[in-house]
Motif scaffolding. Sequence first.
Motif, short mmCIF file in Angstrom:
data_model
loop_
_atom_site.label_atom_id
_atom_site.label_comp_id
_atom_site.label_asym_id
_atom_site.label_seq_id
_atom_site.Cartn_x
_atom_site.Cartn_y
_atom_site.Cartn_z
N LYS A 221 0.84 -1.39 0.02
CA LYS A 221 0.09 0.09 -0.12
C LYS A 221 0.89 1.09 0.26
O LYS A 221 0.56 2.17 -0.64
CB LYS A 221 -0.95 0.04 1.23
N LYS A 222 1.84 1.37 0.87
CA LYS A 222 2.69 2.27 1.00
C LYS A 222 3.48 2.58 -0.59
O LYS A 222 3.58 3.78 -0.87
CB LYS A 222 4.07 2.21 1.84
N GLU A 223 3.86 1.37 -1.10
CA GLU A 223 4.43 1.42 -2.50
C GLU A 223 3.57 2.25 -3.61
O GLU A 223 4.00 3.10 -4.20
CB GLU A 223 4.93 0.21 -3.00
N GLU A 224 2.30 1.84 -3.39
CA GLU A 224 1.34 2.23 -4.33
C GLU A 224 1.21 3.69 -4.01
O GLU A 224 1.04 4.65 -5.11
CB GLU A 224 -0.07 1.49 -4.01
N ASN A 225 0.89 4.30 -3.08
CA ASN A 225 0.87 5.64 -2.44
C ASN A 225 1.89 6.53 -3.09
O ASN A 225 1.82 7.47 -3.42
CB ASN A 225 0.70 5.85 -0.88
N LEU A 226 3.37 6.05 -2.79
CA LEU A 226 4.50 6.51 -3.38
C LEU A 226 4.54 6.66 -4.84
O LEU A 226 4.62 7.79 -5.45
CB LEU A 226 5.59 5.72 -3.05
N GLU A 227 4.07 5.68 -5.44
CA GLU A 227 3.95 5.78 -7.29
C GLU A 227 2.79 6.90 -7.45
O GLU A 227 3.19 7.60 -8.36
CB GLU A 227 3.29 4.39 -7.71
N LYS A 228 1.82 6.95 -6.58
CA LYS A 228 0.69 7.92 -6.93
C LYS A 228 1.30 9.29 -6.73
O LYS A 228 0.96 10.19 -7.69
CB LYS A 228 -0.41 7.59 -6.03
N LYS A 229 1.86 9.59 -5.80
CA LYS A 229 2.49 10.95 -5.45
C LYS A 229 3.33 11.08 -6.65
O LYS A 229 3.75 12.54 -7.09
CB LYS A 229 3.15 10.80 -4.20
N ILE A 230 4.36 10.40 -7.16
CA ILE A 230 5.29 10.47 -8.08
C ILE A 230 4.69 10.90 -9.27
O ILE A 230 4.90 12.07 -10.14
CB ILE A 230 6.32 9.44 -8.50
N GLU A 231 3.44 10.13 -9.85
CA GLU A 231 2.74 10.54 -10.91
C GLU A 231 2.17 11.89 -10.75
O GLU A 231 2.11 12.95 -11.82
CB GLU A 231 1.65 9.48 -11.29
N LEU A 232 1.68 12.55 -9.58
CA LEU A 232 0.96 13.53 -9.56
C LEU A 232 1.95 14.86 -9.52
O LEU A 232 1.70 15.87 -9.77
CB LEU A 232 0.37 13.77 -8.09
N SER A 233 3.22 14.40 -9.12
CA SER A 233 4.27 15.46 -9.02
C SER A 233 4.77 15.67 -10.50
O SER A 233 5.26 16.83 -10.89
CB SER A 233 5.55 15.31 -8.35
N GLU A 234 4.46 14.72 -11.51
CA GLU A 234 4.76 15.04 -12.92
C GLU A 234 3.61 15.75 -13.63
O GLU A 234 3.94 16.22 -14.69
CB GLU A 234 5.08 13.64 -13.37
N ILE A 235 2.71 15.90 -13.05
CA ILE A 235 1.41 16.93 -13.83
C ILE A 235 2.00 18.05 -13.84
O ILE A 235 2.60 18.84 -13.19
CB ILE A 235 0.32 16.73 -12.94
N LYS A 236 1.71 18.74 -15.18
CA LYS A 236 2.08 20.24 -15.44
C LYS A 236 0.89 21.20 -15.42
O LYS A 236 -0.25 20.64 -15.46
CB LYS A 236 2.72 20.10 -16.79
N PRO A 237 1.19 22.44 -15.46
CA PRO A 237 -0.13 23.38 -15.75
C PRO A 237 -0.47 23.16 -17.08
O PRO A 237 0.03 22.72 -17.74
CB PRO A 237 0.91 24.85 -15.67
N VAL A 238 -1.96 23.51 -17.02
CA VAL A 238 -2.60 23.13 -18.37
C VAL A 238 -2.26 23.89 -19.60
O VAL A 238 -2.05 22.85 -20.53
CB VAL A 238 -4.17 23.58 -18.11
N LYS A 239 -1.47 24.88 -19.49
CA LYS A 239 -1.15 25.74 -20.76
C LYS A 239 0.14 24.87 -21.51
O LYS A 239 0.61 25.07 -22.48
CB LYS A 239 -0.46 26.88 -20.49
N GLU A 240 0.84 24.06 -20.28
CA GLU A 240 1.89 23.48 -20.96
C GLU A 240 1.68 21.87 -21.55
O GLU A 240 2.64 21.18 -22.17
CB GLU A 240 3.07 22.95 -19.70
N TYR A 241 0.38 21.54 -21.62
CA TYR A 241 -0.14 20.64 -22.19
C TYR A 241 -0.45 20.75 -24.04
O TYR A 241 -1.06 19.81 -24.64
CB TYR A 241 -1.18 19.82 -21.62
N LEU A 242 -0.37 21.82 -24.40
CA LEU A 242 -0.86 22.28 -25.70
C LEU A 242 -0.18 21.45 -26.62
O LEU A 242 -0.88 20.88 -27.57
CB LEU A 242 -0.52 23.80 -26.05
#
Length: 246
Positions: free
Chosen positions: A5-26
């Motif tokens: 469970k800890k490993e899954e939560n860590l992966e989720k945090k890493i994925e969220l940290s890679e999300i960019k502001p919307v304008k950078e997805y153009l």
Amino acid sequence: MSFQKKEENLEKKIELSEIKPVKEYLNDFLDWLEIEKGLSNQTQENYERFLKPFFKWLEIKKLENLMPNEITPQLIFDYRLFLSRQYWVKNKKNLKKSTQNYYLIALRQFLRFLSEKEIPSLSPEKVKLLKDEKERKINFLTLEQIEKLLETPDTSKLIGKRDRAILETFFSTGMRVGEIVNLDKNQIKIGPETKTLEISIVGKGQRTRTVYFSERAIFWLKEYLKERTDKEKALFVSFKGKKVLG
């Protein structure tokens, strides 16, 4: 909490940290339109043109670093309000609801892209198109449908070049069919360097208005006219060299 469970939560945090502001997805969005949706360059440009004002509006609202998961129904409502209050100086009127819908269609497709990429954001179904009592029975063409329609004529032939020029003129100027077929060649003064054009026409109710020919419309008018060998004064003629009847 288990190690898994800890490993899954860590992966989720890493994925969220890679999300960019919307304008950078153009650019990612445009690539997705090309690869996943198979859309032409022109259709991609249309989506970009109708989506960029949303990013500009975010800058005006000091939300240039807005994250995808921060797009809310209230934000969409505020943007719709912004569009409805836009004043088109050139035509001295507010944006038509049908025109506002093109901006909303582009935004909805952008949200669909985020959803397919599993980037947390607002559901595209939350972006509702505007309805008008006068227009509610009209089915609007999508940008893809317009592009397919424009590409229908066989432009290797003169009649195909004529039909493409008519379609480009229709979508560029917003003229009625009767107004288009009544155009004469001497009204369209196109030189070698001409890229866009504005002319005055007398329309319904004998009212004079100015219409705008886009760069693409001018291109296809040039392609069509340079192959015309008849002396008919009408801009658009039948395969017999006579004026097209509306």
